[in-house]
Design an enzyme around this catalytic site. Structure first.
Site, short mmCIF file in Angstrom:
data_model
loop_
_atom_site.label_atom_id
_atom_site.label_comp_id
_atom_site.label_asym_id
_atom_site.label_seq_id
_atom_site.Cartn_x
_atom_site.Cartn_y
_atom_site.Cartn_z
N ASP A 158 5.21 4.17 32.52
CA ASP A 158 6.02 2.96 32.43
C ASP A 158 5.27 1.81 31.77
OD1 ASP A 158 8.17 1.20 32.99
OD2 ASP A 158 7.26 0.62 34.91
N GLU A 176 0.20 8.69 40.34
CA GLU A 176 1.48 9.32 40.63
C GLU A 176 1.68 10.68 39.97
OE1 GLU A 176 4.72 6.55 40.17
OE2 GLU A 176 4.04 5.43 41.93
N TYR A 209 7.87 1.68 47.02
CA TYR A 209 8.87 0.72 46.56
C TYR A 209 10.07 0.64 47.48
CZ TYR A 209 6.03 -0.02 42.48
OH TYR A 209 4.99 -0.39 41.67
N GLU A 238 0.47 0.12 45.24
CA GLU A 238 1.58 -0.56 44.56
C GLU A 238 2.68 -0.85 45.58
OE1 GLU A 238 3.20 1.33 41.06
OE2 GLU A 238 1.21 1.81 40.28
C1 GCB Z 1 5.05 3.03 39.64
C2 GCB Z 1 4.05 3.24 38.58
C3 GCB Z 1 3.93 2.05 37.65
C4 GCB Z 1 5.31 1.49 37.35
C5 GCB Z 1 5.95 1.05 38.65
C6 GCB Z 1 7.35 0.50 38.45
O1 GCB Z 1 5.06 3.66 40.65
O2 GCB Z 1 2.80 3.61 39.07
O3 GCB Z 1 3.27 2.46 36.49
O4 GCB Z 1 5.27 0.47 36.43
O5 GCB Z 1 6.04 2.13 39.50
O6 GCB Z 1 7.49 -0.69 38.27
O7 GCB Z 1 8.29 1.30 38.46
#
Ligand code: GCB
Length: 597
Positions: free
Chosen positions: A158, A410, A465, A500
């Site tokens: 991403d 990931e 997330y 994250e």
């Molecule tokens: C993740 C990734 C990261 C992305 C992020 C996102 O898990 O490690 O590279 O940018 O999510 O914002 O979706």
């Protein structure tokens, strides 16, 4: 490989500036021998920088394939009788280099340095032509992986696939008999520090090696003779988070009383250890606060820039961050030098991101395919990953700021094939550097009970997330789910770093009743996560994703890039920055920004 430096026996010349540049989507240059003469139809490009955004055209932005760089450099007259080395701090993703008509180097991997001894092709006092072809294509065999389909580059990570000469290019001199490698490992027992050193040298038969360690005021604190040895420092001043105290190790190749070559290395004396669920630095429990951070700037792309090195560090200090992860590739060495000097703690990551085709199927609508297989990431991809890991450790192992290796971001982590890919890599990391813990950033599709790779890791690193990709807009459900998952991970008895967590927020989008994409929702999501972290002792780290908004490929979930930054791409704070400052510094904004150190 040692970095170029100026000293009594060595000199450097940086080749940064404007180079001649030509895109070669058709791949004609290699066959036509474009390195043999002045690059025809060239335009100027800045080095260091990504080439993608500096021209106002789609051709450069969407380029797939070779891009040619050329410059001319005069070899200093004073280098007669010396060894001359040409070094690239990074060429993304792979490069071939010629000096004059002669190929001198080839390198795979966009974020680690490489060099060539060009003594035979670079006569002191004369000008030489340096030509580089940089290829930005990603394949199953590259790190990160990708595929070119219908002339378009597809990749599974991403962030934008920036390419070019992202870091400095150096011409440098060393004596023919020269030091070519040094490794230090430091220890602490009470108030005594140790610096174990190991050197390598070329053309140095019959020469001695001397090591002298000095404190930052120049006082000698220890000395030893021999290519390897241990220096003992009484009343040592350790390197610690927030205080980047450095000694200087001066290594010399000696011929009786004469110094043939000398090399200086900053050394921070500190220890790192995982004990139970604690992450210890100098024997004291350490909690990571900070960010996952990209190298990403408007126009420059991934080109290193000292202005933003200092500015980003100032902003991180303003929030009270004590650490960051070099997501998702090794960052410029200047960044680590700075972290060493300022006591900033770093998790250093390889460029292995996007090794997860299950995620690509869901997020990008890719066909379901096994990630690790003969047809996808197979033996060659694994060998590239191993080489990338080796080059990362060899580059960064002497930085006291680096406390943890991240082997991948990931990856698929719940299959036999993933275990077969990763088990040897964990073993390699430990063999290359027994002094640091090793981990990888696990993704949500592999929760506790499903993930298998954590068994090889010293630290559980989780990208989560809840409240964004799951339970979107429902922070109560997100809180319960995050709590349940972290409690399950805590049973592993290892430290947990949430590498994250976060939410996209478009700066300036405000809502009284917070919904996803607003600054308020980003704040509330972070507050929710913090409540959970504070209830679970094994959580010893929180790295918000991300430090700043950054460029990505096109996508319906991206608005001019990824907006999970706590700062905008041009480094203006969102409301989340104020929240973090309150949590990490215990201070109410607005406050005075402080520059670290
Ligand atoms: C993740 C990734 C990261 C992305 C992020 C996102 O898990 O490690 O590279 O940018 O999510 O914002 O979706």
């Amino acid at each position: 490989m040692l970095r170029p430096q100026d000293g009594p026996t060595r000199e450097t010349k940086r080749l940064d500036g404007l180079w001649a540049f030509r895109l070669d989507a058709a791949g004609e240059g290699r066959g036509a021998g474009w390195w043999r003469s002045r690059l025809a139809d060239a335009r100027e490009v800045p080095v260091p920088a990504s080439y993608d955004d500096v021209f106002a055209d789609a051709e450069a932005r969407d380029h797939v394939g070779d891009a040619w760089y050329q410059t001319t450099v005069r070899v200093p007259r004073g280098w007669a009788g010396q060894r001359v080395v040409l070094r690239f701090d990074a060429a993304t993703h792979r490069a071939v280099v010629w000096v004059g008509d002669v190929e001198v180097a080839r390198h795979e991997g966009g974020y680690t340095p490489f060099e060539a001894d060009v003594t035979a092709h670079a006569r002191p006092g004369e000008a030489v032509r340096v030509t580089v072809v940089v290829d930005n294509r990603l394949s199953w065999d590259s790190v990160p992986p990708g595929v070119v389909e219908d002339g378009k580059q597809v990749y599974f990570h991403d962030f934008y696939n920036y390419a070019g000469l992202h870091r400095s290019v150096w011409l440098s001199s060393t004596p023919h008999a020269h030091l070519d490698d040094v490794t230090v490992v430091t220890g602490l027992t009470g108030t005594t520090g140790t610096v174990e050193y190991r050197t390598g040298a070329g053309g140095a038969e019959g020469l001695g090696t001397r090591a002298v360690l000095r404190d930052d005021d120049g006082t000698e604190v220890a000395r030893a003779e021999g290519a390897t040895g241990v220096l003992t420092v009484a009343d040592v001043h350790p390197w610690r988070p927030g205080e980047g105290h450095l000694y200087e190790l001066e290594l010399a190749l000696t011929d009786g009383p004469d110094v043939v070559d000398s090399y200086r290395l900053p050394v921070g004396v500190r220890t790192v250890e995982v004990r139970g669920t604690q992450f210890l630095i100098n024997g004291e429990p350490f909690s990571f606060t900070g960010f996952g951070k990209h190298e990403d700037l408007p126009v420059r792309g991934k080109g290193h820039d000292d202005v933003f090195l200092v500015h980003d560090a100032a902003l991180m200090a303003w929030t009270g961050a004590n650490s960051f992860r070099t997501a998702h590739y090794p960052h410029a060495e200047e960044v680590l030098d700075h972290a060493d000097r300022h006591g900033i703690v770093v998790i250093s990551e390889t460029a292995a991101v996007g090794q997860n085709l299950g995620l690509a199927a869901v997020a990008l609508g890719r066909p379901a395919q096994p990630t690790f297989s003969a047809a996808t990431i197979g033996e060659a991809g694994q060998a590239t990953h191993a080489r990338a890991l080796r080059e990362l450790v060899e580059r960064d192992r002497n930085h006291p700021s680096v406390v943890l290796w991240s082997i991948a971001n990931e990856p698929e982590s719940d299959t036999d094939e993933a275990c077969a890919h990763f088990e040897p890599l964990f073993a390699l990391a430990r063999e290359l550097d027994p002094s640091r813990p090793v981990g990888f950033a696990n993704m949500m599709f592999s929760p506790h009970g499903r993930d298998r790779l954590h068994a090889y890791a010293d630290v559980v690193m989780l990208n989560r997330y809840y409240g964004w990709y799951r339970h979107t807009g429902d922070l109560a459900a997100a809180e319960a789910a995050l709590q349940a998952e972290l409690e399950a991970w805590a049973t592993e008895g290892k430290p947990i770093i949430v590498t994250e967590y976060g939410a996209d927020a478009v700066a300036g989008l405000h809502q009284v009743v917070p919904m996803p994409w607003s600054e308020e929702y980003q704040v509330e999501l972070l507050e929710m996560a913090h409540r959970v972290f504070d209830r679970i002792d094994a959580v010893v780290g929180e790295h918000v994703w991300a430090f700043a908004d950054f460029a990505t490929g096109p996508g319906t979930g991206r608005v001019d890039g990824n907006r999970k930054g706590v700062f905008t791409r041009d480094r203006r704070p969102k409301a989340a920055a104020q929240l973090l400052r309150r949590r990490w510094r215990g201070e109410d904004p607005p406050g005075r920004p402080t520059v670290p150190g």
